[in-house]
Design a protein around this motif. Structure first.
Motif, PDB file in Angstrom:
ATOM      1  N   UNK A   1     -63.528  77.195 -16.087  1.00 13.58           N
ATOM      2  CA  UNK A   1     -62.615  76.885 -14.981  1.00 13.58           C
ATOM      3  C   UNK A   1     -61.989  75.757 -14.987  1.00 13.58           C
ATOM      4  N   UNK A   2     -62.772  74.521 -15.271  1.00 10.56           N
ATOM      5  CA  UNK A   2     -62.059  73.350 -15.836  1.00 10.56           C
ATOM      6  C   UNK A   2     -61.171  73.353 -16.716  1.00 10.56           C
ATOM      7  N   UNK A   3     -61.522  73.955 -17.915  1.00 12.63           N
ATOM      8  CA  UNK A   3     -60.504  74.041 -18.959  1.00 12.63           C
ATOM      9  C   UNK A   3     -59.167  74.685 -18.568  1.00 12.63           C
ATOM     10  N   UNK A   4     -59.435  75.906 -17.769  1.00 12.04           N
ATOM     11  CA  UNK A   4     -58.413  76.527 -17.314  1.00 12.04           C
ATOM     12  C   UNK A   4     -57.249  75.675 -16.669  1.00 12.04           C
ATOM     13  N   UNK A   5     -57.686  74.666 -15.771  1.00 11.69           N
ATOM     14  CA  UNK A   5     -56.966  73.672 -14.974  1.00 11.69           C
ATOM     15  C   UNK A   5     -56.294  72.713 -15.955  1.00 11.69           C
ATOM     16  N   UNK A   6     -57.319  72.117 -16.808  1.00 10.52           N
ATOM     17  CA  UNK A   6     -56.767  70.990 -17.872  1.00 10.52           C
ATOM     18  C   UNK A   6     -55.865  71.341 -18.701  1.00 10.52           C
ATOM     19  N   UNK A   7     -55.633  72.711 -19.222  1.00  9.38           N
ATOM     20  CA  UNK A   7     -54.638  73.261 -19.939  1.00  9.38           C
ATOM     21  C   UNK A   7     -53.421  73.576 -18.965  1.00  9.38           C
ATOM     22  N   UNK A   8     -53.296  73.435 -18.236  1.00  3.70           N
ATOM     23  CA  UNK A   8     -51.957  73.292 -17.148  1.00  3.70           C
ATOM     24  C   UNK A   8     -51.690  71.856 -17.135  1.00  3.70           C
ATOM     25  N   UNK A   9     -51.939  71.014 -17.894  1.00  4.15           N
ATOM     26  CA  UNK A   9     -51.727  69.578 -17.821  1.00  4.15           C
ATOM     27  C   UNK A   9     -51.358  68.955 -16.434  1.00  4.15           C
ATOM     28  N   UNK A  10     -52.169  68.920 -15.701  1.00 12.61           N
ATOM     29  CA  UNK A  10     -51.987  68.633 -14.148  1.00 12.61           C
ATOM     30  C   UNK A  10     -51.955  67.247 -13.879  1.00 12.61           C
ATOM     31  N   UNK A  11     -51.253  66.592 -13.144  1.00 15.18           N
ATOM     32  CA  UNK A  11     -51.275  65.219 -12.695  1.00 15.18           C
ATOM     33  C   UNK A  11     -52.368  64.994 -11.542  1.00 15.18           C
ATOM     34  N   UNK A  12     -52.485  65.856 -11.001  1.00 14.39           N
ATOM     35  CA  UNK A  12     -53.335  65.803  -9.526  1.00 14.39           C
ATOM     36  C   UNK A  12     -54.616  67.150  -9.598  1.00 14.39           C
ATOM     37  N   UNK A  13     -55.870  66.641  -9.918  1.00 17.18           N
ATOM     38  CA  UNK A  13     -56.920  67.726  -9.885  1.00 17.18           C
ATOM     39  C   UNK A  13     -57.576  67.483  -8.734  1.00 17.18           C
ATOM     40  N   UNK A  14     -57.686  68.616  -7.971  1.00 19.31           N
ATOM     41  CA  UNK A  14     -58.353  68.688  -6.741  1.00 19.31           C
ATOM     42  C   UNK A  14     -59.568  69.608  -7.086  1.00 19.31           C
ATOM     43  N   UNK A  15     -60.736  68.713  -6.763  1.00 25.28           N
ATOM     44  CA  UNK A  15     -62.157  69.526  -7.399  1.00 25.28           C
ATOM     45  C   UNK A  15     -62.897  69.906  -6.121  1.00 25.28           C
ATOM     46  N   UNK A  16     -63.235  71.015  -5.781  1.00 23.94           N
ATOM     47  CA  UNK A  16     -63.931  71.247  -4.463  1.00 23.94           C
ATOM     48  C   UNK A  16     -65.326  71.696  -4.857  1.00 23.94           C
ATOM     49  N   UNK A  17     -66.211  70.850  -4.564  1.00 28.23           N
ATOM     50  CA  UNK A  17     -67.552  71.079  -4.836  1.00 28.23           C
ATOM     51  C   UNK A  17     -67.747  71.119  -6.166  1.00 28.23           C
ATOM     52  N   UNK A  18     -67.474  70.453  -7.311  1.00 24.92           N
ATOM     53  CA  UNK A  18     -67.436  70.812  -8.613  1.00 24.92           C
ATOM     54  C   UNK A  18     -68.774  70.890  -9.197  1.00 24.92           C
ATOM     55  N   UNK A  19     -69.616  70.409  -8.732  1.00 27.91           N
ATOM     56  CA  UNK A  19     -71.251  70.332  -9.400  1.00 27.91           C
ATOM     57  C   UNK A  19     -71.785  71.279  -8.510  1.00 27.91           C
ATOM     58  N   UNK A  20     -71.503  72.110  -7.545  1.00 34.12           N
ATOM     59  CA  UNK A  20     -72.593  72.987  -6.963  1.00 34.12           C
ATOM     60  C   UNK A  20     -73.069  73.861  -7.810  1.00 34.12           C
ATOM     61  N   UNK A  21     -74.591  74.173  -7.663  1.00 36.14           N
ATOM     62  CA  UNK A  21     -75.166  74.888  -8.415  1.00 36.14           C
ATOM     63  C   UNK A  21     -75.206  74.665  -9.858  1.00 36.14           C
ATOM     64  N   UNK A  22     -75.040  73.478 -10.211  1.00 42.28           N
ATOM     65  CA  UNK A  22     -74.945  72.895 -11.585  1.00 42.28           C
ATOM     66  C   UNK A  22     -76.019  71.982 -12.011  1.00 42.28           C
ATOM     67  N   UNK A  23     -76.681  72.346 -13.131  1.00 42.98           N
ATOM     68  CA  UNK A  23     -77.808  71.737 -13.768  1.00 42.98           C
ATOM     69  C   UNK A  23     -77.341  70.124 -13.771  1.00 42.98           C
ATOM     70  N   UNK A  24     -78.434  69.398 -13.902  1.00 39.94           N
ATOM     71  CA  UNK A  24     -78.204  67.839 -14.291  1.00 39.94           C
ATOM     72  C   UNK A  24     -77.379  67.599 -15.329  1.00 39.94           C
ATOM     73  N   UNK A  25     -77.713  68.251 -16.542  1.00 39.37           N
ATOM     74  CA  UNK A  25     -76.956  67.927 -17.708  1.00 39.37           C
ATOM     75  C   UNK A  25     -75.648  68.294 -17.722  1.00 39.37           C
ATOM     76  N   UNK A  26     -75.476  69.333 -17.269  1.00 33.91           N
ATOM     77  CA  UNK A  26     -73.833  69.904 -17.018  1.00 33.91           C
ATOM     78  C   UNK A  26     -73.067  68.908 -15.824  1.00 33.91           C
TER      79      UNK A  26
END
Lengths: 334, 510
Positions: free
Chosen positions: B419-444
Motif C-alpha cells: 500500500x505504501x508502494x501504491x502511494x509512493x508511485x503517485x509521487x505525492x508531496x504530502x503523505x497522510x499515514x493513518x496508524x501506519x504500523x498497526x498490527x505490524x511486527x517490529x522488523x517491518x
C-alpha cells in the motif's frame, strides 16, 4: 509442501469448466453414437450461442464491478421489438409505423444499442446514486421494461401480435453468412475479443476489477466509482440492445416475450465461467465457454432425445456446483 | 510466576498451507492464573498457533492437551466447550442487536411454556448486568445497540462474553491495537482480575512495554518455529526484539537527518459537515517534516484527515497547498494535488484482496495519470506496470512469491508495504499515514520508519496519525493532539512527553 492430492484438487477447481464440458460432450457423443460431433451440430450450437454470448458479455461487466443486473432479458425483448418495428417492409399490411420509410439496416441496430445504453445508465444511476441494492433496482427496471414493451407493441394496428414483414436486409444480419460462418457468430466473437482487450489492456478495464474487488479501496485510490458503475451498466445495456436486435433479425420476428430469462442464463454462464459472484474476478474466455457449455447442454440433451425440461435440472445442478467451487476457491486463510 | 497447574499444553504442533510451513513443531504450555505472552514478527505463526488452539485450524501434527487430557478440537464450538475462548483482532459483533443479545447469542435464557421456549429478557438483562459489574464495566447498558458502541467497548464485551462461557483460557489477539491508553488500562485491570481468579490469558501483542508489564511468561516464535519460552522477569525490550527478529536491533527508530523547509500544507478553519465531528481546526505542515497526530479514540483524527483527502464532506474551511488555495472534493482531486492517504483500515479501505501485487500497486497512479502506463497505441503497457511494481517490491523488500500473488496471501506488514508502494508511485508531496504500523511486527515497523525518514529527507510532508506514544515521540517533529473534534495543542517532538500528550488528549473533558 505440495502434496499430490492438493494438486489434483486445485487443478479441478481451476478447470472445472473444461472438465464438465468434456464429460458432457463425451457422454452425449457416446449416447448419440458420434453423430453429435458433426460440423453442422457444432455450427448450430455456436449460432444459438451467439446472442447469448452478447448478453453474457454485458452481464459480465456488471458482475465484475460487484453488482448484479436482472434487466438483461427484458432489455433484449424491448430491443427486439423496437428494432423490429423500425425494420418492416413498406408493403407489409399492418406496418407498425405506416408513415416510416424503409430505413437502412444500421438505424434499428443503432437505436437498439442506444436504447440499451439509456436503460443501462438508468440502472447505474439508481444503483450508484440512489443506492438501491442492484438486485432489486434491476428487478424493478426489468418489470418496467416488460410493461413498456407490452404497451408499445399493443399499439394499433399491431395489437400485440408478433411483428412480421421484417426487411430481408435486416434478417440477413441474423441468418446471412460469409464463407459459411454466420454474421452473428462473427459479431459475437469480435465482441468477445474487444471486451477481452478492454478488460485486460485498457485502464478502465482494470478499474472495473478494482471497483469489484473493493469499492471502498477503489474510492480511496482515486477511482470514480460512480462513473465506473454507470459505465459498466451502460456497456451491459449496449450489449443487451445489440443482442435484442440480432434476436429479431435471427428469428425474423419479435414479441414482448422475447428474451425471457436470458438474464438468468447470462448470470449463470458468468458464474460457471469463473466470475466471482462478489465481483472483481473473471474474464472473457471463461464466460464465453460458460455460454457455450449451456448451449451444448441445451442442444445435446434434445439431440439425444431427452425432454427439454431436463435442461433445467442439469443447468441448476451445474450452477450450484459452480458456486460451491467458487466459494471454496476464494476461501483464503488469513 | 505461579507454579499452578497446566491448563493448556500444545506439543510439537505443525501446520502447512499451500507453499508455506506456517508452524514447525511448536510447543507452548499455559498455566492457570498467568498471562502468557506470544510474540513474534508477522508471519511468525502466532495467529496460526492460536487458531489451532481455538479449533479454527486443524494441526497436521502434534498434540493438544487441556487439563492434562488429550483433545481434538474440530471447531471453535468444541474449543469453547473445553474452556478456550478467543478474542479476535478484528471483531465481528452483530451490530443490529443489543449488548445482551450479543453476549448470550445462541444460548438465550428462556422460560418454558409447554413446547414453546420464551426468551427470558429479564434474566438476560440481569445476568448481563451482573457480568458487566463483575468486570467493572459500568458505562454500558445491556440494552444499548452494539452498533452504537466504540471498538474498545465491543472488545470489552467480547471479553465479557468469554467470561460468561466460563472460559479457562482466553486468547487475546492484539487486544490493544485499537484501544487508547486509558482504555488499555481498563483492559489490563480486567486481565488482572481474571488471572487472580485462575484464568489463563494468552496475549498476542507487538507492544513490548505491555508485554513486560503484563506477562508472566513469554513464548517467542520466528518463521513458524519456536525460539523459546522465558519468564518475563528474565527479559527486557532489547532481548525480546533480538529473539524475535534473530538479529541485533540497536534502535527502534532510524537516525534523523531532516531539513525542515517552508510551510507547504495549510489547513484553515476546518469544520466537518458532520456536527458530531471536528470543528474549527487549523494546522500546517512544513516540507521535510513529520507531523504527528495524537489523541484518544473518538478524537476525530481519522475523520479530519479523510476530509482533507476529500473522502468526507466539509462544512467550511480552506486547504492551501504551496500557498495556493485548492478545492478537494474527492480522492482524485487529492491525488492530483499531490496528497496520499494510507488508511487506517487496511482490509476495508486499503487492499483489493483478490487482485495481485501489480494491480494493487499501480491502481492509484493509474487513476491519477492513466497515460503513465499506456503504450503509444493507448493499450496498457504490462511490462512497465510489472517493472515499476518490481522496483518497489525490491525497494521496500516486500516478501511475496510473485507479482501475480493475490495480496490477501501476504502478511499484514507486507500488505502495508504494498500500500505504501501504491502511494509512493503517485509521487505525492504530502503523505497522510493513518496508524501506519498497526498490527505490524517490529522488523517491518523499523522498515516503515526508515521509509518515512527517507520521504521527509526528500522534502515531502508526512502526517502520521498514531495511537502509540513512543512512535509519536520517536518519529515526529511536532505532535498535534486532538480531543473530541477539537485541536487541543501542538507539541514539539523533541521535548514532548507522554504525559503532555495524554493531558492534551483528554483536556477537552476537563
Amino acid at each position: 509442501m505440495k502434496s499430490k492430492t492438493f494438486d489434483t484438487k486445485k487443478f479441478l477447481m481451476n478447470n472445472v469448466l473444461y472438465v464438465i464440458m468434456i464429460v458432457i460432450i463425451i457422454t452425449i457423443a457416446f449416447i448419440s453414437k458420434g453423430r453429435f460431433l458433426s460440423m453442422r451440430v457444432m455450427r448450430d450450437i455456436l449460432n444459438q450461442s451467439s446472442v447469448r454470448v452478447l448478453v453474457a458479455l454485458g452481464c459480465m461487466f456488471v458482475i465484475l464491478s460487484g453488482q448484479a443486473d436482472l434487466s438483461g432479458g427484458r432489455m433484449v425483448g424491448l430491443a427486439a421489438v423496437v428494432s423490429g418495428t423500425l425494420a418492416q417492409q413498406q408493403t407489409y399490411a399492418i406496418k407498425f409505423w405506416p408513415g416510416l420509410p424503409e430505413l437502412p439496416v444500421i438505424v434499428p441496430v443503432l437505436v437498439s444499442i442506444l436504447l440499451g445504453v439509456a436503460v443501462g445508465l438508468c440502472n447505474g444511476w439508481i444503483v450508484a446514486k440512489l443506492r438501491v441494492p442492484a438486485f432489486l433496482a434491476t428487478l424493478g427496471v426489468q418489470m418496467i421494461l416488460f410493461g413498456a414493451n407490452s404497451l408499445y407493441i399493443n399499439k394499433a394496428p399491431n395489437n400485440s401480435q408478433p411483428l412480421g414483414g421484417i426487411l430481408q436486409s435486416f434478417k440477413n444480419l441474423g441468418s446471412g453468412n460469409v464463407a459459411g460462418i454466420n454474421y452473428i457468430i462473427i459479431i459475437a466473437v469480435v465482441s468477445a475479443v474487444l471486451v477481452h482487450i478492454l478488460l485486460t489492456k485498457i485502464t478502465m478495464g482494470k478499474q472495473i476489477y478494482a471497483v469489484g474487488g473493493n469499492p471502498e479501496a477503489a474510492k480511496v485510490s482515486g477511482i470514480n466509482v460512480f462513473k465506473i458503475t454507470l459505465i459498466t451498466y451502460a456497456i451491459a445495456g449496449a450489449f443487451y440492445g445489440l443482442a435484442g436486435c440480432l434476436e429479431c433479425a435471427r428469428t425474423g420476428s419479435a414479441t414482448s416475450n422475447y428474451g425471457l430469462s436470458y438474464e438468468l442464463d447470462a448470470i449463470a454462464s458468468c458464474i460457471v465461467g469463473g466470475c466471482s459472484a462478489g465481483g472483481g474476478v473473471g474474464g472473457v474466455p471463461g464466460v464465453f465457454l460458460g455460454v457455450v457449455i449451456f448451449n451444448v447442454i441445451n442442444y445435446g440433451l434434445t439431440f439425444i432425445g431427452l425432454s427439454s425440461y431436463w435442461q433445467y435440472v442439469v443447468k441448476g445442478l451445474i450452477i450450484i456446483a459452480a458456486i460451491a467451487i467458487d466459494v471454496r476457491k476464494y476461501d483464503r486463510k488469513s | 510466576m505461579t507454579n499452578s497447574g497446566v491448563l493448556l499444553q500444545m506439543t510439537d504442533i505443525s501446520k502447512s498451507f499451500p507453499g508455506v510451513k506456517a508452524l514447525d513443531k511448536v510447543s507452548i504450555t499455559v498455566r492457570s492464573g498467568t498471562v502468557h505472552a506470544l510474540m513474534g514478527e508477522n508471519g511468525a505463526g502466532k495467529s496460526t498457533l492460536m487458531k489451532c488452539a481455538f479449533g479454527l485450524y486443524h494441526p497436521d501434527e502434534g498434540e493438544i492437551k487441556i487439563d492434562g487430557k488429550s483433545v481434538t478440537l474440530e471447531n471453535p464450538r468444541k474449543a469453547m466447550d473445553c474452556g478456550i475462548s478467543m478474542i479476535h483482532q478484528e471483531l465481528q459483533p452483530i451490530r443490529t442487536q443489543n449488548v445482551m443479545e450479543n453476549i448470550w447469542v445462541g444460548r438465550y435464557p428462556y422460560k418454558k411454556t409447554g413446547p414453546i421456549h420464551w426468551v427470558d429478557e429479564k434474566k438476560m438483562y440481569d445476568d448481563t448486568k451482573a457480568l458487566l459489574d463483575e468486570l467493572h464495566i459500568h458505562d454500558i447498558d445491556p440494552y444499548t445497540s452494539m452498533g452504537e458502541l466504540s471498538v474498545s467497548h465491543c472488545q470489552l464485551l467480547e471479553i465479557a462474553r468469554s467470561v460468561s462461557y466460563g472460559a479457562k483460557v482466553i486468547i487475546m489477539d492484539e487486544p490493544t491495537s485499537s484501544l487508547t491508553d486509558a482504555e488499555s488500562e481498563l483492559l489490563f485491570a480486567i486481565i488482572s482480575k481474571l488471572t487472580a481468579a485462575g484464568t489463563a490469558i494468552i496475549y498476542i501483542s507487538h507492544r513490548i512495554e505491555e508485554i513486560l508489564r503484563l506477562a508472566d511468561e513469554v513464548t517467542i516464535l520466528r518463521d513458524g518455529e519456536l525460539v523459546g519460552c522465558w519468564p518475563a522477569s528474565e527479559l527486557d525490550g532489547n532481548l525480546i526484539v533480538n529473539r524475535m527478529v534473530g538479529r541485533e536491533m540497536t534502535t527502534r527508530f532510524p537516525p534523523k537527518n531532516r531539513k525542515i523547509g517552508e510551510e507547504y500544507l495549510q489547513i484553515e478553519n476546518f469544520t466537518s459537515a458532520d456536527p458530531s465531528s471536528f470543528k474549527d481546526v487549523n494546522f500546517h505542515v512544513r516540507r521535510g517534516e513529520v507531523l504527528g497526530v495524537g489523541g484518544l479514540v473518538g478524537a476525530q483524527r481519522t475523520e479530519l484527515m479523510e476530509t482533507v483527502f476529500g473522502l468526507r464532506p466539509l462544512a467550511s474551511g480552506t486547504i492551501k497547498i504551496g500557498g495556493k488555495q485548492v478545492e478537494i472534493k474527492n480522492a482524485y482531486d487529492a491525488i492530483t494535488n499531490g496528497i496520499a492517504l494510507l488508511t487506517e483500515e487496511r482490509r476495508a479501505t486499503g487492499i483489493f484482496p483478490l487482485l495481485d501485487i501489480t494491480e494493487n500497486t499501480v491502481v492509484a497512479k493509474e487513476a491519477k495519470e492513466p497515460e503513465y502506463f499506456h503504450m503509444k497505441n493507448g493499450l496498457l503497457d504490462s511490462k512497465k506496470r510489472n517493472n515499476e511494481t518490481q522496483d518497489y517490491v525490491e525497494k521496500l523488500s516486500v516478501k511475496t512469491p510473485t507479482l501475480k500473488t493475490p495480496i490477501i496471501n501476504l502478511s499484514g506488514g507486507n500488505q502495508q508495504k504494498v500500500l505504501l508502494a501504491r502511494w509512493m508511485l503517485t509521487s505525492p508531496d504530502i503523505l497522510i499515514l493513518d496508524e501506519p504500523t498497526r498490527g505490524i511486527d517490529v522488523g517491518a515497523k523499523f522498515e516503515i520508519y526508515t521509509l518515512i525518514e527517507q520521504l521527509v529527507e526528500q522534502g515531502k510532508c508526512v502526517i502520521m496519525i498514531s495511537s502509540e506514544m513512543p512512535e509519536l515521540l520517536g518519529m515526529c517533529d511536532r505532535i498535534m493532539v486532538m480531543c473530541e473534534g477539537k485541536l487541543t495543542g501542538i507539541l514539539d517532538g523533541e521535548t514532548a512527553t507522554e504525559e503532555q500528550i495524554m493531558l492534551l488528549a483528554s483536556s477537552y473533558n476537563k
